[in-house]
Write an enzyme that holds these catalytic residues in place. Sequence first.
Site, short mmCIF file in Angstrom:
data_model
loop_
_atom_site.label_atom_id
_atom_site.label_comp_id
_atom_site.label_asym_id
_atom_site.label_seq_id
_atom_site.Cartn_x
_atom_site.Cartn_y
_atom_site.Cartn_z
N GLY A 52 44.51 41.09 32.32
CA GLY A 52 43.07 41.15 32.22
C GLY A 52 42.37 39.91 31.71
CD GLU B 189 51.54 45.27 32.95
OE1 GLU B 189 50.38 45.59 33.25
OE2 GLU B 189 52.48 46.08 32.88
CE1 TYR C 191 36.58 44.30 43.49
CE2 TYR C 191 37.26 42.04 43.92
CZ TYR C 191 37.57 43.38 43.82
OH TYR C 191 38.84 43.79 44.01
CB CYS D 190 31.14 40.96 64.01
SG CYS D 190 31.56 39.73 65.22
CE1 TYR E 153 44.62 41.18 41.56
CE2 TYR E 153 43.48 39.66 40.11
CZ TYR E 153 44.38 40.68 40.30
OH TYR E 153 45.06 41.18 39.23
N1 LLP Z 1 48.43 45.17 34.93
C1 LLP Z 1 47.86 46.21 35.56
C2 LLP Z 1 48.36 47.55 35.30
C3 LLP Z 1 46.81 45.99 36.48
O1 LLP Z 1 46.24 47.02 37.08
C4 LLP Z 1 46.35 44.67 36.71
C5 LLP Z 1 45.26 44.40 37.66
C6 LLP Z 1 46.98 43.61 36.03
C7 LLP Z 1 48.01 43.90 35.14
C8 LLP Z 1 46.59 42.18 36.23
O2 LLP Z 1 45.30 41.95 35.81
P1 LLP Z 1 44.72 40.46 35.69
O3 LLP Z 1 45.48 39.76 34.59
O4 LLP Z 1 44.94 39.80 36.97
O5 LLP Z 1 43.31 40.64 35.36
N2 LLP Z 1 41.04 42.59 42.98
C9 LLP Z 1 40.30 42.46 41.74
C10 LLP Z 1 41.19 42.62 40.53
C11 LLP Z 1 41.95 43.91 40.48
C12 LLP Z 1 42.83 44.01 39.29
C13 LLP Z 1 43.74 45.17 39.40
N3 LLP Z 1 44.67 45.30 38.32
C14 LLP Z 1 39.58 41.11 41.76
O6 LLP Z 1 39.68 40.41 42.74
O7 LLP Z 1 38.91 40.78 40.80
#
Ligand code: LLP
Length: 427
Positions: free
Chosen positions: A239, A273, A316, A355, A384
């Site tokens: 996150g 993560e 988004y 389109c 992403y």
């Molecule tokens: N762990 C879990 C359980 C998750 O669901 C996620 C992301 C992460 C770790 C990794 O999160 P990060 O460190 O990347 O923030 N497609 C969206 C983001 C979706 C995130 C889903 N879960 C975007 O493009 O912003």
Amino acid sequence: MDAFQYRGNELYCEDVPVAKLAEEFGTPLYVYSGSMIVETLKTLQEVYAEVDPLVCFSVKANSNLGILRLLKAYGSGFDVVSGGELFRVLKAGGDPAQTVFAGVGKSDPEIAQAIEAGVLMFNVESEAELDSIARVAASMGRVAPIALRVNPDVDPKTHRYTATGQKESKFGLDIDRALRIAATVKDKPSLTMIGMHMHIGSQITTVEPYAKAVAKGVELIGQLREMGHPIAWYNMGGGYGIGYKGPEAKPLKEFAAAILPGIKAAGCRLAIEPGRVIAGNAGVLVGRVLYTKQSGDKRFVIQDAAMNDLIRPALYESFHRIWPVTVPPGLPAPPTDYEAAIPGTEPRDVVGPICESGDFFAKDRPLPPLDRGDLLATFSAGAYGMVMASNYNTRPRAAEILVEGDQARLVRRRETLDELVAAEEGL
Ligand code: LLP
């Protein structure tokens, strides 16, 4: 480290001119900086060194095998959410014993695949899933290591689509429910609860939500241990936010300062993560201008990269910096302050050939004059981006390049049209 810098008027990825890559490999093209990816991984390993961290790169952010191999070489574990992602991790030589398996909808075959591979633990998201893991493990004569995914019910102050740690979210278990379910785990000899998991959302730019979540987690771990569960891992999820416009997210050190005291108090090893923070700013998407046009007062730049390559703006309304790969004389590198007027620019919509009105990368964005053939870099596209790409409009997906120093390697070649129809033929 900022791996993407202008030297003179040319954008470089590390020591490689981006224009040269576009020439050689065509566009749309994803270009990643391997050194930046490794540097962020190392920073994470360092800032949490006191609690013997396991950094599990979140494969959903960027699942290219070249990137997974690179991360593995520097000691990364992995966070997967499907049998497909686990398959990729194993292909890349990742260690299943350093891989965690999350997701609200794990199927029985996926559960069996993960037990067979020997994953470090399952992040369990519901009571019914707990039963499935117990049943599948028992049928294999194995004991499955698990962590309950708990919703600490804190507001991560992020986009509503990327908030996950609140009570109304489809993810995880609220704390009361987690405690009730934990009490039943003792009756399931095919399960052992070795950890507790939280993931409160994505693109979080402040540290307070983490601090609040950790405080709740520490208390919960105490209760779980009192029930007799050998909790050794605190998995804090991912996150950590990044700067899309400028330096809007707190540095990793500050997140660590908010998280560490609780983890130390709990006497756990820390798993995290991270996805976006490792890959996001280490990648750009390069497109080439096809046409420019005007409609009413609007000026459009139509490039060959589109929403099927990068869907984040459409999905988004997310902001990505966009700037020419070769900057016209007199103009600076991409602005970090979009509030102020930027001399030499005019507002333009940057769109792709698909389109759909939703096929835009930016609206009313200050850009210098552009012509057919000019290259545009869309920044912060390493996470992403390619993973969410599709073949919509029967467009082959982009090629991907991994740069390290002055070396550039093709890590995914462009798809061919024959490959796009291959699964529909000869049936
Ligand atoms: N762990 C879990 C359980 C998750 O669901 C996620 C992301 C992460 C770790 C990794 O999160 P990060 O460190 O990347 O923030 N497609 C969206 C983001 C979706 C995130 C889903 N879960 C975007 O493009 O912003």
